[in-house]
Design a protein around this motif. Sequence first.
Motif, mmCIF file in Angstrom:
data_model
loop_
_atom_site.group_PDB
_atom_site.id
_atom_site.type_symbol
_atom_site.label_atom_id
_atom_site.label_comp_id
_atom_site.label_asym_id
_atom_site.label_seq_id
_atom_site.Cartn_x
_atom_site.Cartn_y
_atom_site.Cartn_z
ATOM 1 N N GLU A 1 13.301 114.522 16.889
ATOM 2 C CA GLU A 1 13.441 113.547 15.810
ATOM 3 C C GLU A 1 14.302 112.345 16.164
ATOM 4 N N ALA A 2 15.307 112.526 17.003
ATOM 5 C CA ALA A 2 16.228 111.415 17.237
ATOM 6 C C ALA A 2 16.771 111.415 18.671
ATOM 7 N N PRO A 3 15.932 111.056 19.637
ATOM 8 C CA PRO A 3 16.461 110.960 21.002
ATOM 9 C C PRO A 3 17.267 109.665 21.161
ATOM 10 N N THR A 4 18.453 109.773 21.690
ATOM 11 C CA THR A 4 19.311 108.604 21.863
ATOM 12 C C THR A 4 19.958 108.658 23.235
ATOM 13 N N GLY A 5 19.776 107.602 24.015
ATOM 14 C CA GLY A 5 20.465 107.511 25.294
ATOM 15 C C GLY A 5 21.890 107.043 25.080
ATOM 16 N N TRP A 6 22.777 107.493 25.922
ATOM 17 C CA TRP A 6 24.177 107.120 25.830
ATOM 18 C C TRP A 6 24.522 106.447 27.141
ATOM 19 N N ARG A 7 24.352 105.120 27.187
ATOM 20 C CA ARG A 7 24.431 104.369 28.444
ATOM 21 C C ARG A 7 25.738 104.545 29.197
ATOM 22 N N THR A 8 26.835 104.632 28.500
ATOM 23 C CA THR A 8 28.120 104.768 29.184
ATOM 24 C C THR A 8 28.608 106.213 29.204
ATOM 25 N N GLY A 9 27.751 107.143 28.858
ATOM 26 C CA GLY A 9 28.129 108.548 28.827
ATOM 27 C C GLY A 9 28.596 109.070 30.174
ATOM 28 N N TRP A 10 28.068 108.514 31.247
ATOM 29 C CA TRP A 10 28.481 108.973 32.576
ATOM 30 C C TRP A 10 29.962 108.701 32.813
ATOM 31 N N ARG A 11 30.483 107.623 32.221
ATOM 32 C CA ARG A 11 31.917 107.319 32.377
ATOM 33 C C ARG A 11 32.782 108.340 31.645
ATOM 34 N N GLU B 1 32.636 113.244 42.463
ATOM 35 C CA GLU B 1 31.992 112.585 43.611
ATOM 36 C C GLU B 1 30.580 112.133 43.262
ATOM 37 N N LEU B 2 29.832 113.002 42.609
ATOM 38 C CA LEU B 2 28.444 112.705 42.255
ATOM 39 C C LEU B 2 28.354 111.545 41.267
ATOM 40 N N LEU B 3 29.160 111.590 40.211
ATOM 41 C CA LEU B 3 29.123 110.530 39.199
ATOM 42 C C LEU B 3 29.633 109.202 39.740
ATOM 43 N N THR B 4 30.630 109.242 40.605
ATOM 44 C CA THR B 4 31.152 108.015 41.207
ATOM 45 C C THR B 4 30.097 107.370 42.098
ATOM 46 N N ALA B 5 29.403 108.179 42.857
ATOM 47 C CA ALA B 5 28.348 107.647 43.740
ATOM 48 C C ALA B 5 27.180 107.085 42.932
ATOM 49 N N ASP B 6 26.806 107.749 41.846
ATOM 50 C CA ASP B 6 25.638 107.349 41.056
ATOM 51 C C ASP B 6 25.907 106.140 40.163
ATOM 52 N N GLN B 7 27.109 106.021 39.630
ATOM 53 C CA GLN B 7 27.493 104.892 38.774
ATOM 54 C C GLN B 7 26.563 104.684 37.576
ATOM 55 N N GLY B 8 26.025 105.768 37.035
ATOM 56 C CA GLY B 8 25.196 105.670 35.846
ATOM 57 C C GLY B 8 23.760 105.259 36.091
ATOM 58 N N ARG B 9 23.350 105.162 37.345
ATOM 59 C CA ARG B 9 21.967 104.767 37.631
ATOM 60 C C ARG B 9 20.972 105.849 37.224
#
Length: 64
Positions: free
Chosen positions: A4-14, A44-52
């Motif tokens: 019913e309500a899919p929502t992306g959280w663009r800065t969630g990785w931070r 390490e993984l999140l720093t390398a990916d930077q939210g991509r």
Amino acid sequence: MQVEAPTGWRTGWRDRLLWSEVCAAESPYPETARMVRMARESVELLTADQGRLLGFARIVGRRR
């Protein structure tokens, strides 16, 4: 299930990065060594990916 309500959280990785950094640095219990290692790997993984590719999503669903 009906989504019913899919929502992306663009800065969630931070937010996840901050949480992982805190868990890696502040865990007071020796029995959580595995969790500390996992938190460091997550940093390490999140720093390398930077939210991509990695992030958070909120999905609300209802059983049919």
